[in-house]
Scaffold this active site. Structure first.
Site, mmCIF file in Angstrom:
data_model
loop_
_atom_site.group_PDB
_atom_site.id
_atom_site.type_symbol
_atom_site.label_atom_id
_atom_site.label_comp_id
_atom_site.label_asym_id
_atom_site.label_seq_id
_atom_site.Cartn_x
_atom_site.Cartn_y
_atom_site.Cartn_z
ATOM 1 N N LYS A 112 26.298 -52.948 13.491
ATOM 2 C CA LYS A 112 26.880 -51.936 12.604
ATOM 3 C C LYS A 112 28.305 -52.305 12.214
ATOM 4 O O LYS A 112 28.720 -52.071 11.080
ATOM 5 C CB LYS A 112 26.864 -50.554 13.269
ATOM 6 C CG LYS A 112 25.466 -49.950 13.417
ATOM 7 C CD LYS A 112 25.121 -49.027 12.251
ATOM 8 C CE LYS A 112 23.627 -48.786 12.113
ATOM 9 N NZ LYS A 112 23.091 -47.800 13.026
ATOM 10 N N LYS A 193 10.703 -55.477 6.955
ATOM 11 C CA LYS A 193 10.366 -54.216 7.588
ATOM 12 C C LYS A 193 10.631 -53.042 6.630
ATOM 13 O O LYS A 193 11.587 -53.086 5.860
ATOM 14 C CB LYS A 193 11.255 -54.054 8.834
ATOM 15 C CG LYS A 193 10.639 -53.203 9.916
ATOM 16 C CD LYS A 193 11.457 -53.287 11.193
ATOM 17 C CE LYS A 193 11.415 -51.950 11.892
ATOM 18 N NZ LYS A 193 12.162 -51.937 13.134
ATOM 19 N N LYS A 196 14.908 -47.640 5.126
ATOM 20 C CA LYS A 196 15.596 -46.850 4.124
ATOM 21 C C LYS A 196 16.556 -47.723 3.322
ATOM 22 O O LYS A 196 16.652 -47.599 2.104
ATOM 23 C CB LYS A 196 16.366 -45.725 4.820
ATOM 24 C CG LYS A 196 16.961 -44.692 3.888
ATOM 25 C CD LYS A 196 17.665 -43.620 4.693
ATOM 26 C CE LYS A 196 18.928 -44.124 5.324
ATOM 27 N NZ LYS A 196 20.128 -43.944 4.519
#
Ligand code: TRP
Length: 325
Positions: A112, A193, A196
């Site tokens: 992140k 994959k 979103k």
């Protein structure tokens, strides 16, 4: 008495079939076996950039989808993290027994902080401590999570151990319960994959017409170019999805028919779509009925928080006493 179970999910955008097959379906299945507490973790969601004006809507639609999936508020507890202030209170206390080096080692933090380079805040580093607080606040022993959260669970155990060693035995060590890894790949690109951020999802609230369009155009076995070419189901993402949505009979019929070029991809996709809709229609319809009356959803979440508060307050009182606060 049933063991207590806790898990959390971020209110981040639209929930899709990957979330359902990977986590939510499992959450529902665990309800009869455990005392389940499920939490919409909005305090975790603010550690990455987000739009404040959208947050209430995200929480509301996630709650409706969860209930639509079968997270029945009569049989388990569903609430919003920020409605129970003890989560952050305990997180602060646990900070004092957490080695900062461990936090820098977390894979999710590294990912992140690379992704949001330039806007990395202390909350992103501290994220796993808040997660430990979520779990320990309820002395939950079982935590259903995916593979990617195992490291956070290990840290939660270490935090519990360190607290207990320093202040006396307050917390049980929580154990992860791995959800069967459902790797759902994108329909437009089966090498990626479903996620979103890639915008290649099938949403749980998505309209059937739009879902059919995605299924209709989905990439299949690339070697099957003409209708008369035989296909190889094990190389086809549509066939993989049949595995999640279709009956054993359908699957047994489709595989040889594809290999023999006896059915075409469109027919196969139609069957998949119909079977998908048997699962998705009731979820979407229940969620939409709830969203038609948002106050009903907020009432469910308020009741959930009310059930959590006495437990949270009792743990905080015990923690403060043990620490001489
Ligand atoms: N970090 C978890 C995730 O991204 C969400 C989460 C927050 C959680 N608090 C939790 C999961 C407590 C389990 C228990 O999926």
């Amino acid at each position: 008495m049933a063991k207590r179970l806790f898990s959390g999910i971020q209110p981040s955008g639209d929930i899709h079939i990957g979330n359902y097959l990977g986590a939510l379906r499992n959450w529902v299945a665990l309800i009869p076996e455990f005392e389940c507490i499920y939490c919409i973790v909005d305090y975790h969601a603010i550690t990455i950039p987000y739009e404040p004006a959208e947050m209430q809507g995200r929480i509301l639609s996630l709650a409706a989808v969860l209930v639509g999936c079968g997270i029945d508020p009569e049989r388990c507890t569903l609430f919003v993290q920020s409605h129970v202030p003890e989560h952050t209170e305990l997180a602060w206390v646990l900070n004092s027994v957490t080695p900062v080096g461990e936090l820098f080692r977390m894979t999710q933090f590294k990912d992140k902080s690379a992704q949001f380079e330039g806007s990395v805040n202390a909350g992103l580093l501290d994220y796993p401590v808040l997660q430990a607080a979520d779990i320990l606040l309820y002395k939950a022993e079982v935590v259903p999570v995916g593979e990617d959260q195992v490291q956070h669970l290990e840290l939660s155990r270490e935090i519990a151990r360190r607290f207990n060693a320093r202040y006396g035995p307050v917390f049980p060590e929580p154990k992860e319960r791995l959800t069967a890894a459902a790797r759902i790949m994108g329909l437009d690109d089966p090498t990626k994959k479903m996620s979103k951020s890639l915008g290649n999802t099938i949403g749980l609230l998505e309209e059937p017409k739009s879902i059919w369009e995605k299924v209709r155009t989905a990439v299949t076995d690339p070697a099957r170019i003409r209708r008369s070419d035989p296909g190889e189901p094990t190389k086809c993402n549509v066939f993989t999805l049949h595995g999640y949505f279709s009956s054993a009979e359908d699957i047994k019929r489709i595989a040889p028919a594809c290999r023999a070029a006896a059915i075409g991809c469109i027919e196969c996709k139609k069957t998949l779509y119909e079977n998908m809709m048997k699962v998705l229609d009731p979820i979407r319809e229940r969620a939409q009925a709830l969203l038609a009356d948002p106050e009903q959803v907020w009432a469910i979440l308020r009741r959930g928080a009310e059930r959590c508060r006495p437990i949270a307050q009792a743990t905080m009182a015990e923690v403060k006493k043990a620490m001489g606060l």
